[in-house]
Design a protein around this motif. Structure first.
Motif, PDB file in Angstrom:
ATOM      1  N   LEU A 429       0.826  -1.207   0.000  1.00 17.88           N
ATOM      2  CA  LEU A 429       0.000   0.000   0.000  1.00 17.88           C
ATOM      3  C   LEU A 429       0.863   1.261   0.000  1.00 17.88           C
ATOM      4  N   ALA A 430       1.970   1.236   0.750  1.00 10.87           N
ATOM      5  CA  ALA A 430       2.869   2.388   0.802  1.00 10.87           C
ATOM      6  C   ALA A 430       3.481   2.661  -0.573  1.00 10.87           C
ATOM      7  N   LEU A 431       3.950   1.600  -1.253  1.00  9.87           N
ATOM      8  CA  LEU A 431       4.550   1.772  -2.570  1.00  9.87           C
ATOM      9  C   LEU A 431       3.505   2.176  -3.613  1.00  9.87           C
ATOM     10  N   ALA A 432       2.298   1.648  -3.496  1.00  5.50           N
ATOM     11  CA  ALA A 432       1.232   2.002  -4.439  1.00  5.50           C
ATOM     12  C   ALA A 432       0.882   3.480  -4.321  1.00  5.50           C
ATOM     13  N   PHE A 433       0.840   3.989  -3.108  1.00  8.72           N
ATOM     14  CA  PHE A 433       0.560   5.411  -2.887  1.00  8.72           C
ATOM     15  C   PHE A 433       1.617   6.281  -3.575  1.00  8.72           C
ATOM     16  N   LEU A 434       2.884   5.907  -3.422  1.00  5.87           N
ATOM     17  CA  LEU A 434       3.967   6.679  -4.033  1.00  5.87           C
ATOM     18  C   LEU A 434       3.977   6.542  -5.556  1.00  5.87           C
ATOM     19  N   LEU A 435       3.542   5.377  -6.068  1.00  4.46           N
ATOM     20  CA  LEU A 435       3.469   5.173  -7.514  1.00  4.46           C
ATOM     21  C   LEU A 435       2.474   6.139  -8.156  1.00  4.46           C
ATOM     22  N   VAL A 436       1.355   6.361  -7.507  1.00  4.28           N
ATOM     23  CA  VAL A 436       0.350   7.300  -8.025  1.00  4.28           C
ATOM     24  C   VAL A 436       0.957   8.695  -8.144  1.00  4.28           C
ATOM     25  N   LEU A 437       1.714   9.115  -7.132  1.00  5.46           N
ATOM     26  CA  LEU A 437       2.363  10.430  -7.176  1.00  5.46           C
ATOM     27  C   LEU A 437       3.349  10.514  -8.340  1.00  5.46           C
ATOM     28  N   LEU A 438       4.114   9.444  -8.559  1.00  8.64           N
ATOM     29  CA  LEU A 438       5.098   9.417  -9.641  1.00  8.64           C
ATOM     30  C   LEU A 438       4.420   9.563 -11.005  1.00  8.64           C
ATOM     31  N   LEU A 439       3.330   8.856 -11.218  1.00  6.64           N
ATOM     32  CA  LEU A 439       2.618   8.929 -12.498  1.00  6.64           C
ATOM     33  C   LEU A 439       2.037  10.327 -12.726  1.00  6.64           C
ATOM     34  N   LEU A 440       1.555  10.946 -11.669  1.00  4.49           N
ATOM     35  CA  LEU A 440       0.993  12.293 -11.797  1.00  4.49           C
ATOM     36  C   LEU A 440       2.060  13.312 -12.206  1.00  4.49           C
ATOM     37  N   VAL A 441       3.254  13.231 -11.593  1.00  7.74           N
ATOM     38  CA  VAL A 441       4.287  14.213 -11.948  1.00  7.74           C
ATOM     39  C   VAL A 441       4.876  13.918 -13.324  1.00  7.74           C
ATOM     40  N   PHE A 442       4.865  12.661 -13.760  1.00  6.73           N
ATOM     41  CA  PHE A 442       5.319  12.361 -15.119  1.00  6.73           C
ATOM     42  C   PHE A 442       4.447  13.109 -16.126  1.00  6.73           C
ATOM     43  N   VAL A 443       3.143  13.054 -15.916  1.00  5.25           N
ATOM     44  CA  VAL A 443       2.212  13.756 -16.811  1.00  5.25           C
ATOM     45  C   VAL A 443       2.446  15.268 -16.746  1.00  5.25           C
ATOM     46  N   ALA A 444       2.657  15.791 -15.527  1.00  6.90           N
ATOM     47  CA  ALA A 444       2.854  17.232 -15.360  1.00  6.90           C
ATOM     48  C   ALA A 444       4.129  17.706 -16.068  1.00  6.90           C
ATOM     49  N   VAL A 445       5.222  16.937 -15.943  1.00  7.08           N
ATOM     50  CA  VAL A 445       6.483  17.318 -16.578  1.00  7.08           C
ATOM     51  C   VAL A 445       6.366  17.217 -18.099  1.00  7.08           C
ATOM     52  N   TRP A 446       5.722  16.165 -18.590  1.00  4.09           N
ATOM     53  CA  TRP A 446       5.519  16.000 -20.034  1.00  4.09           C
ATOM     54  C   TRP A 446       4.735  17.186 -20.596  1.00  4.09           C
ATOM     55  N   ARG A 447       3.695  17.604 -19.904  1.00  2.00           N
ATOM     56  CA  ARG A 447       2.891  18.743 -20.349  1.00  2.00           C
ATOM     57  C   ARG A 447       3.695  20.037 -20.321  1.00  2.00           C
ATOM     58  N   GLU A 448       4.597  20.183 -19.331  1.00  2.00           N
ATOM     59  CA  GLU A 448       5.436  21.377 -19.265  1.00  2.00           C
ATOM     60  C   GLU A 448       6.388  21.446 -20.448  1.00  2.00           C
ATOM     61  N   PHE A 449       6.985  20.328 -20.812  1.00  2.00           N
ATOM     62  CA  PHE A 449       7.863  20.317 -21.991  1.00  2.00           C
ATOM     63  C   PHE A 449       7.067  20.621 -23.265  1.00  2.00           C
ATOM     64  N   GLN A 450       5.850  20.118 -23.343  1.00  2.00           N
ATOM     65  CA  GLN A 450       5.002  20.413 -24.519  1.00  2.00           C
ATOM     66  C   GLN A 450       4.678  21.914 -24.576  1.00  2.00           C
ATOM     67  N   ARG A 451       4.421  22.488 -23.416  1.00  2.00           N
ATOM     68  CA  ARG A 451       4.124  23.934 -23.358  1.00  2.00           C
ATOM     69  C   ARG A 451       5.327  24.751 -23.809  1.00  2.00           C
ATOM     70  N   GLN A 452       6.524  24.362 -23.339  1.00  2.00           N
ATOM     71  CA  GLN A 452       7.735  25.098 -23.708  1.00  2.00           C
ATOM     72  C   GLN A 452       8.039  24.966 -25.204  1.00  2.00           C
ATOM     73  N   LYS A 453       7.711  23.803 -25.774  1.00  2.00           N
ATOM     74  CA  LYS A 453       7.936  23.586 -27.205  1.00  2.00           C
ATOM     75  C   LYS A 453       7.071  24.521 -28.034  1.00  2.00           C
ATOM     76  N   LYS A 454       5.823  24.721 -27.590  1.00  2.00           N
ATOM     77  CA  LYS A 454       4.918  25.608 -28.323  1.00  2.00           C
ATOM     78  C   LYS A 454       5.338  27.061 -28.185  1.00  2.00           C
TER      79      LYS A 454
END
Length: 454
Positions: A429-454
């Protein structure tokens, strides 16, 4: 008269060794927790304060170090930090009860809370822009090597001698750091600026300590008290930061969305690093029945890979930019972390090692580059505040991660039929909780790079 100049690489190495020693002890002590629980008659929730109080003190000290860097020479500040660290490790070597052990950890936290911002201050102020990624990688390498050898180091000494020797064997390392630093860091003149905002410092202390005690006591009605203390600290600190002419830390750079995104991703990586260093060594000892030496040794391959990749990933950023190493790193980290979470249900030691190695490959590519990229989003004049925010929240995030995973595991252990089944489910359960956070920031960073590209 010849102008005094700082020897950059040697200065980074000297300050890095201090930070290395702090992280080494932090990760080495994680494998001793089952031993400490038996020796001092304490719970899993209590023993985690060996790590948490150390990270808490660092989180409070880093903003204070930002003020000290403006009002004290680098050489004097370095010397003071080194002496305090040596005093702390001698205290813990002689510790005969849990409170004395925590006192030594507090002293080590004071020292590391100075050493970390001092190292990054030297890198950001004295390294050429074209070398900044490489030098940040070198600085990160000194602290990344520690998790590679810390658990093994702690496991060997705990099994062969006693956990006390984890501390005393570091005296020669600190003396080496002292000699290198005094050679590399001249007594450069400074222009003193600003006055110490003690109200902000008090607010931070209340915020961090209240929050961590709340997480440690969550589930009890008494946890309302530290929660209220934490909220009060937040109000005090925010009011000072926004209404004082010379705040301890200026929060204006948090208005920069790119800086916020990279900072958040960096903190989640810190969450994972500290969370896994708590979960796996205890899991291996409690569930698989291995000793502290094996628990430490199984962390060695992954941590070594992560450490060696730090300077390589920094060089990649200098040559190709931040997008590829960061996104590839976060993706690999997510895959490895998912594997670890699944393997815990039917654990095989080699499977845990493989999952940890895969995850650490990803962290090696992303971790230091996230900080470099975040700092690159702000003006040079704001580096002091940016450095303080990164290092303060890095330590607080580590303390929060340790408190959260310890609380989750401790809660599940208390509500399962036996300790082993409770440890397995709680760890998942502890690792699953942290995995959710990791996936969320992956999406956030990907979107930031897309924003900078535009």
């Amino acid at each position: 008269m010849k102008e005094k100049k700082i020897h950059l690489t040697m200065a980074v190495l000297a300050t890095g060794i201090m930070s290395f020693a702090g992280v080494l002890i932090e990760t080495a002590m994680n494998v001793t927790f089952p031993t400490l629980i038996k020796q001092f008659g304490i719970s899993t929730g209590t023993v985690q304060w060996v790590t948490t109080i150390y990270l808490l003190v660092i989180a409070i000290m880093v903003p204070l170090a930002n003020f000290l860097l403006k009002n004290m020479t680098l050489r004097r500040l370095f010397f003071i930090a080194n002496v305090i660290f040596i005093l702390g490790i001698v205290t813990d070597f002689l510790a005969f009860n849990f409170p004395i052990l925590l006192l030594g950890r507090i002293l080590q936290g004071v020292s590391t809370g100075i050493a970390l911002p001092l190292m990054f201050h030297i890198i950001l102020k004295y390294s050429p822009l074209k070398m900044r990624g490489t030098m940040m990688g070198l600085g990160t390498l000194t602290t990344s090597i520690a998790p590679a050898i810390g658990p093994t180091y702690g496991g060997i000494l705990t099994s062969a001698l006693s956990w006390h020797y984890i501390f005393i064997f570091l005296v020669p390392v600190l003396l080496l750091s002292l000699v290198l630093g005094l050679i590399a860091i001249p007594d450069l003149p400074i222009e003193k600026s600003g006055k110490l905002d003690l109200v902000s410092l008090l607010g931070l202390a209340l915020l961090f300590s209240g929050s961590l005690i709340f997480l440690n006591q969550i589930g009890s009605w008494l946890s309302i008290i530290p929660l209220a203390v934490g909220i009060l600290g937040l109000v005090i600190f925010y009011r000072q930061a926004t209404h004082t002419k010379e705040p301890l830390v200026s929060l204006k750079i948090l208005k920069n969305s790119a800086f916020r995104t990279f900072l958040l991703a960096f903190l989640v990586c810190q969450f994972l690093l500290l969370g896994v260093s708590f979960v796996l060594p205890n899991f291996v000892q409690i569930v698989l029945g291995k000793d502290a030496f094996v628990a430490g040794l199984m962390m060695f391959p992954g941590a070594t890979v992560g450490a060696l990749l730090a300077p390589i990933s920094g060089r990649m950023l200098d040559q190709f930019g931040p997008k590829k190493p960061i996104l590839i790193g976060l993706a690999l980290a997510a895959i490895g972390w998912t594997g670890l979470t699944i393997i815990l249900r039917a654990p095989i030691l080699l499977g845990l090692v493989a999952g940890h190695v895969f995850y650490m490959i990803g962290i090696g590519f992303a971790y230091s580059n996230l900080m470099t990229s975040g700092m690159s989003q702000i003006d040079d004049a704001d580096f002091g505040d940016g450095n303080t925010i990164f290092n303060t929240l890095q330590q607080f995030a580590g303390a929060v991660a340790t408190a959260i995973v310890a609380t989750i595991i401790n809660f599940v252990q208390n509500h399962q039929a036996d300790l082993i089944s409770g440890t397995i489910l709680g760890s998942q359960l502890a690792l699953a909780f942290l995995l959710v956070l990791l996936l969320l920031v992956f999406v956030a960073v990907w979107r930031e790079f897309q924003r900078q590209k535009k």
